[in-house]
Design an enzyme around this catalytic site. Sequence first.
Site, PDB file in Angstrom:
ATOM      1  N   ARG A 271       0.833  -1.209   0.000  1.00  0.00           N
ATOM      2  CA  ARG A 271       0.000   0.000   0.000  1.00  0.00           C
ATOM      3  C   ARG A 271       0.870   1.263   0.000  1.00  0.00           C
ATOM      4  NH1 ARG A 271      -1.010   4.907   2.281  1.00  0.00           N
ATOM      5  NH2 ARG A 271      -0.316   4.040   4.254  1.00  0.00           N
TER       6      ARG A 271
ATOM      7  N   HIS B  17       9.193   7.711   7.443  1.00  0.00           N
ATOM      8  CA  HIS B  17       9.728   7.835   6.075  1.00  0.00           C
ATOM      9  C   HIS B  17      11.163   8.349   6.150  1.00  0.00           C
ATOM     10  CE1 HIS B  17       6.152   7.090   3.498  1.00  0.00           C
ATOM     11  NE2 HIS B  17       5.552   7.226   4.665  1.00  0.00           N
TER      12      HIS B  17
ATOM     13  N   CYS C 267       3.769   9.807  -0.166  1.00  0.00           N
ATOM     14  CA  CYS C 267       2.356  10.182  -0.076  1.00  0.00           C
ATOM     15  C   CYS C 267       2.024  11.075  -1.258  1.00  0.00           C
ATOM     16  CB  CYS C 267       2.090  10.912   1.248  1.00  0.00           C
ATOM     17  SG  CYS C 267       0.416  11.544   1.352  1.00  0.00           S
TER      18      CYS C 267
HETATM   19 ZN    ZN Z   1       3.554   6.631   4.926  1.00  0.00          ZN
END
Ligand code: ZN
Length: 313
Positions: free
Chosen positions: A17, A212, A243
Amino acid sequence: MYTEIPKSVEIVEVSPRDGLQNEQVQVGTADKLALISNAIEAGARRIEVTSFVNPRAVPQMADAEEVCAGLPQRDDVTYIGLVMNQRGADRALATGRIDQLGAVAVGTDTFAMRNQGQTSDGSVEAAIAIIETAKSAGKTAQATIGASFGCPFEGEVAEERVIDMAKAIAEAGPVEMALADTIGVANPAHVASLVAKVREAVAPLPVRIHLHNTRGTGLANVWAAIGAGATTIDASIGGLGGCPFAPGAAGNVATEDVQYMLERAGIETGLKLDKLIETHRWLTGVMDKELPAMVGKVGGFPKPSEKNKKDAA
Ligand code: ZN
């Protein structure tokens, strides 16, 4: 502030994802399912498999239902589907294959509006509703506070704001409370401080961390989070990720890099490095580009043959 270094931590595999959602190349459903199978073979037992969002906003996730239909039948693996609202929750539950709904609230209004068309307060209410929906369907839910360490639009995010959000969401009964450094601006001192404070605020609920590596602080932040008592780490094979609604956001901390650091430090992850590295190489071919993860490229240490020598000596 620091607790004992634990014997083990849980790693949630998020490559299917978060790893893929920002990639320009559309990855086929079969390759997504192969990635999930590889992760399971490597030892992953909790996997974020897709998100149920508007396919126009995130085209990479348009095959959420198809991915779910192809998931391996495993009683020992928890499949997570990320959802932003009731419609997403209904879609996820309708597949019959999602064990855990993932809800996201965002620390600032501007980012919350871009990410999910709500104010920050609205995103807290939506997360609570999603958790309640999951529970009434006999499932569990996880909850993540996005932009906990900084916002691409509003800058610094106050710890008090994140703590208040965590307390409100925790009351709905997710399996744990997660803090996300969505844009990769956190540093180890900030991570240690916020993890410790949120842990205290939501106890006995465990704390998960989502990091991240946009600015190279990812692994240091993992270590700081564990030292402050986080029990669960999100990571992505190959270090893919980003993102679509956060300019400049780069990949998640890489599963193989996190596994290597923790296992070398004596913390069990339940993951097999050789299988993670094999998957890294396979994924490099699928994406047709070099992946950010480092251990995936150079391999672990010591080599298995050297390790045997040491064991024999
Ligand atoms: Zn993330």
